[in-house]
Write an enzyme that holds these catalytic residues in place. Structure first.
Site, PDB file in Angstrom:
ATOM      1  N   HIS A 169      37.698  23.682  93.816  1.00 26.78           N
ATOM      2  CA  HIS A 169      38.368  24.529  92.818  1.00 26.78           C
ATOM      3  C   HIS A 169      39.849  24.161  92.684  1.00 26.78           C
ATOM      4  CE1 HIS A 169      39.104  26.440  96.657  1.00 26.78           C
ATOM      5  NE2 HIS A 169      39.971  27.278  96.123  1.00 26.78           N
ATOM      6  N   LYS A 181      42.439  28.794 108.249  1.00 19.91           N
ATOM      7  CA  LYS A 181      42.224  30.227 108.465  1.00 19.91           C
ATOM      8  C   LYS A 181      42.685  30.674 109.850  1.00 19.91           C
ATOM      9  CE  LYS A 181      38.684  31.027 104.984  1.00 19.91           C
ATOM     10  NZ  LYS A 181      39.650  31.166 103.911  1.00 19.91           N
ATOM     11  N   THR A 215      42.498  36.575  99.487  1.00 17.38           N
ATOM     12  CA  THR A 215      41.179  36.154  99.049  1.00 17.38           C
ATOM     13  C   THR A 215      40.175  36.574 100.124  1.00 17.38           C
ATOM     14  OG1 THR A 215      41.714  33.969  99.938  1.00 17.38           O
ATOM     15  CG2 THR A 215      41.931  34.262  97.556  1.00 17.38           C
ATOM     16  N   GLY A 216      38.906  36.649  99.741  1.00 15.68           N
ATOM     17  CA  GLY A 216      37.834  37.239 100.530  1.00 15.68           C
ATOM     18  C   GLY A 216      37.823  37.047 102.033  1.00 15.68           C
ATOM     19  N   ALA A 217      37.430  35.875 102.503  1.00 18.60           N
ATOM     20  CA  ALA A 217      37.273  35.649 103.936  1.00 18.60           C
ATOM     21  C   ALA A 217      38.607  35.730 104.669  1.00 18.60           C
ATOM     22  CB  ALA A 217      36.607  34.298 104.188  1.00 18.60           C
ATOM     23  N   THR A 218      39.652  35.206 104.067  1.00 18.94           N
ATOM     24  CA  THR A 218      40.973  35.277 104.696  1.00 18.94           C
ATOM     25  C   THR A 218      41.368  36.728 104.913  1.00 18.94           C
ATOM     26  OG1 THR A 218      41.658  33.183 103.683  1.00 18.94           O
ATOM     27  CG2 THR A 218      43.414  34.645 104.456  1.00 18.94           C
ATOM     28  N   HIS A 227      42.965  27.974 103.172  1.00 20.52           N
ATOM     29  CA  HIS A 227      41.770  27.139 103.112  1.00 20.52           C
ATOM     30  C   HIS A 227      41.042  27.223 104.453  1.00 20.52           C
ATOM     31  CE1 HIS A 227      43.484  24.555  99.628  1.00 20.52           C
ATOM     32  NE2 HIS A 227      42.763  25.568  99.182  1.00 20.52           N
ATOM     33  N   ASP A 284      41.628  33.149  93.720  1.00 23.36           N
ATOM     34  CA  ASP A 284      42.938  32.561  93.402  1.00 23.36           C
ATOM     35  C   ASP A 284      43.400  33.025  92.026  1.00 23.36           C
ATOM     36  OD1 ASP A 284      42.721  31.127  95.784  1.00 23.36           O
ATOM     37  OD2 ASP A 284      42.030  29.298  94.796  1.00 23.36           O
TER      38      ASP A 284
END
EC number: 4.2.3.3
Length: 134
Positions: A90, A15, A37-40, A11, A63
């Site tokens: 979400h 990060k 997942t994307g940004a991570t 989250h 997710d």
């Protein structure tokens, strides 16, 4: 530790902790196939130089993409650094991911302490059983 697939999810408030974790355990993580997942995924890849297979951002379905891999027995370990103090829009997707890990007996860490136990167990060969059940 042959070709194990590891998912990294964090989250927003976690990060930086995930980046620190990935840097600290780079020597272990780089021996595995990393998904995130994307940004991570982008942040981990930039910080460590490890190739990360990136999905959509969590709220956009990332997710669920990881959950699909779990349901197809294509994911071996999930490290999901959650922010338990912030409501997530979400949340149903998050709960579904946690549930699918339980249904398919996939090791899951939702905090740093458990993540470190799992990654050290991985390094010690304690997750080799995953190769036998595939």
């Amino acid at each position: 530790m042959v070709n194990l697939n590891i998912a990294l999810i964090a989250h927003d408030m976690k990060k930086s902790l995930m980046i620190d974790f990935a840097i600290a355990y780079k020597d272990i993580l780089e021996k595995c196939n990393i998904y995130a997942t994307g940004a991570t995924g982008q942040l981990v890849e930039e910080a460590t130089g490890i190739k990360v297979n990136k999905f959509l951002p969590g709220p956009m379905g990332g997710d669920q993409q990881i959950g699909a891999m779990i349901a197809e027995d294509k994911m071996d370990l999930v490290i999901f650094l959650r922010d338990p103090l912030t409501a997530q829009p979400h949340e149903p997707d998050i709960l579904a991911l946690l549930r699918v890990c339980d249904v398919h007996s996939i090791p899951l860490a939702t905090n740093l302490a458990t993540a470190e136990v799992l990654i050290k167990g991985l390094d010690a060969g304690l997750l080799e059983w995953r190769n036998a059940v595939k």
